[in-house]
Enzyme design. Structure first.
Site, PDB file in Angstrom:
ATOM      1  N   THR A  37       0.849  -1.192   0.000  1.00  0.00           N
ATOM      2  CA  THR A  37       0.000   0.000   0.000  1.00  0.00           C
ATOM      3  C   THR A  37       0.886   1.243   0.000  1.00  0.00           C
ATOM      4  O   THR A  37       2.042   1.192   0.394  1.00  0.00           O
ATOM      5  CB  THR A  37      -0.940   0.017   1.228  1.00  0.00           C
ATOM      6  OG1 THR A  37      -0.151   0.125   2.425  1.00  0.00           O
ATOM      7  CG2 THR A  37      -1.788  -1.235   1.285  1.00  0.00           C
ATOM      8  N   GLY A  38       0.330   2.347  -0.459  1.00  0.00           N
ATOM      9  CA  GLY A  38       1.140   3.554  -0.580  1.00  0.00           C
ATOM     10  C   GLY A  38       2.255   3.362  -1.582  1.00  0.00           C
ATOM     11  O   GLY A  38       3.394   3.779  -1.349  1.00  0.00           O
ATOM     12  N   ALA A  39       1.921   2.751  -2.740  1.00  0.00           N
ATOM     13  CA  ALA A  39       2.954   2.309  -3.679  1.00  0.00           C
ATOM     14  C   ALA A  39       3.291   3.330  -4.760  1.00  0.00           C
ATOM     15  O   ALA A  39       4.133   3.054  -5.616  1.00  0.00           O
ATOM     16  CB  ALA A  39       2.509   1.001  -4.349  1.00  0.00           C
ATOM     17  N   SER A  41       4.651   6.365  -4.467  1.00  0.00           N
ATOM     18  CA  SER A  41       5.801   7.250  -4.227  1.00  0.00           C
ATOM     19  C   SER A  41       6.595   6.750  -3.030  1.00  0.00           C
ATOM     20  O   SER A  41       6.188   5.803  -2.354  1.00  0.00           O
ATOM     21  CB  SER A  41       5.341   8.695  -3.967  1.00  0.00           C
ATOM     22  OG  SER A  41       4.604   8.778  -2.766  1.00  0.00           O
ATOM     23  N   GLY A  42       7.722   7.404  -2.765  1.00  0.00           N
ATOM     24  CA  GLY A  42       8.496   7.126  -1.560  1.00  0.00           C
ATOM     25  C   GLY A  42       8.907   5.679  -1.400  1.00  0.00           C
ATOM     26  O   GLY A  42       9.381   5.018  -2.335  1.00  0.00           O
ATOM     27  N   ILE A  43       8.725   5.164  -0.196  1.00  0.00           N
ATOM     28  CA  ILE A  43       9.156   3.807   0.151  1.00  0.00           C
ATOM     29  C   ILE A  43       8.460   2.762  -0.709  1.00  0.00           C
ATOM     30  O   ILE A  43       9.093   1.839  -1.219  1.00  0.00           O
ATOM     31  CB  ILE A  43       8.885   3.533   1.646  1.00  0.00           C
ATOM     32  CG1 ILE A  43       9.724   4.468   2.517  1.00  0.00           C
ATOM     33  CG2 ILE A  43       9.179   2.072   1.985  1.00  0.00           C
ATOM     34  CD1 ILE A  43       9.337   4.447   3.983  1.00  0.00           C
ATOM     35  N   TYR A 182      -0.610  12.696  14.282  1.00  0.00           N
ATOM     36  CA  TYR A 182       0.236  11.680  13.658  1.00  0.00           C
ATOM     37  C   TYR A 182       0.668  10.611  14.650  1.00  0.00           C
ATOM     38  O   TYR A 182       0.506   9.410  14.406  1.00  0.00           O
ATOM     39  CB  TYR A 182       1.463  12.360  13.051  1.00  0.00           C
ATOM     40  CG  TYR A 182       2.446  11.387  12.425  1.00  0.00           C
ATOM     41  CD1 TYR A 182       2.118  10.683  11.278  1.00  0.00           C
ATOM     42  CD2 TYR A 182       3.705  11.180  12.995  1.00  0.00           C
ATOM     43  CE1 TYR A 182       3.009   9.795  10.692  1.00  0.00           C
ATOM     44  CE2 TYR A 182       4.608  10.297  12.414  1.00  0.00           C
ATOM     45  CZ  TYR A 182       4.256   9.611  11.271  1.00  0.00           C
ATOM     46  OH  TYR A 182       5.147   8.726  10.707  1.00  0.00           O
TER      47      TYR A 182
END
Length: 284
Positions: A37-39, A41-43, A182
């Protein structure tokens, strides 16, 4: 910003080299289906590229369909099979669609890398009429991964799978001002996974929590104070994740975390003084 910049001397000291045994990693992931997930950008993006040369089925999830399509085009030229699913995990209907998609996978699901997240740095006094600061952050950092995992646990049980949570050292240190939304949301899911871990282990599901310091991703751009601070590269984090896949260790944390935990106690008063000055300056 170059997310793959070389470390300076301080960063090399703080972020020790992570060796990945390619033979062991290849043997572990061969033929497996891995959800990230969160694929976009970034990590998540960097990890997807690092997995592209292996015989795996990657399920890449993010909100930005155009970026997912771009990543898929690049990986399709290599070895891995790629499926993309555009979804805002805060949206009940969209995460429901993702869950249905995963349940219909012919080869099941082996690994979930829970990477999607939202960061926010805002004083409480600036959030008095912004309850959505908390609901949105909790939605993506806590409720979304919990709902997703509750739905795929049967799939992971069938494959003796693994859950890898990309967490933060903030979940393990004394909370600091301006990060209430956060830290509360990240700590909530961290606690949930550690609590569920023993039960999942009985089912044959491995859990891994990766506690990261500052990472050089687009997420840190809004916070100017972070621009010149030591930050781990996404490539380094991807290596940590890949190593965790075959070692199955339950926790990764920086070697200096205990120092940070002690410092967070001693510097609590300084944080409070800074917060008080800022509040006075704003006349509140």
């Amino acid at each position: 910003m170059d997310l793959l910049r070389n470390y300076n001397l301080l960063e090399r000291f703080l972020f020790l080299f992570t060796y990945v045994n390619d033979r062991k990693f290849k043997q572990e992931v061969q033929g497996k289906t891995i959800l990230i997930t969160g694929a976009s950008s970034g990590i998540g993006e960097k990890l997807a590229y690092q997995l592209a040369s292996y015989e795996v089925h990657l399920i890449l999830v993010a909100r930005r369909e155009d970026k997912l399509i771009e990543i898929k085009k690049i990986i399709d030229k290599q070895v891995a099979e790629v499926s993309i699913f555009c979804a805002d995990l805060r949206n009940d209907e969209e995460i429901g669609g993702l869950i249905e998609f995963l349940r219909l996978l012919p080869q099941g699901l082996d690994t979930v890398i829970s990477n999607a997240g939202k960061s926010i740095n805002r004083p409480i006094v600036d959030s008095l009429d912004r309850n959505h600061d908390f609901t949105r952050t909790m939605a993506i950092n806590y409720f979304a991964p919990v709902r997703l995992l509750l739905s795929v646990i049967p799939l992971l049980k069938e494959k003796s799978g693994q859950i890898i949570n990309i967490s933060t050292i903030n979940a393990l240190i004394l909370p600091i001002p301006h990060w209430a939304a956060y830290q509360a949301s990240k700590s909530a899911f961290d606690t949930w996974l550690r609590s569920a871990g023993p039960e999942l282990k009985v089912m044959g599901i491995t859990t891994t929590s990766i506690y990261l310091p500052l990472v050089n991703t687009p997420m840190i751009l809004p916070t100017k104070a972070y621009h010149n601070m030591p930050a781990m590269s996404t490539e380094h984090v991807s290596n940590i994740i890949r190593k965790s896949i075959y070692t199955k260790k339950s926790i990764y944390r920086p070697w200096w975390l205990i120092i940070a935990q002690i410092a967070s106690v001693f510097f609590r008063g300084i944080f409070e003084a800074v917060a008080a000055r800022r509040l006075k300056k704003k006349g509140r």
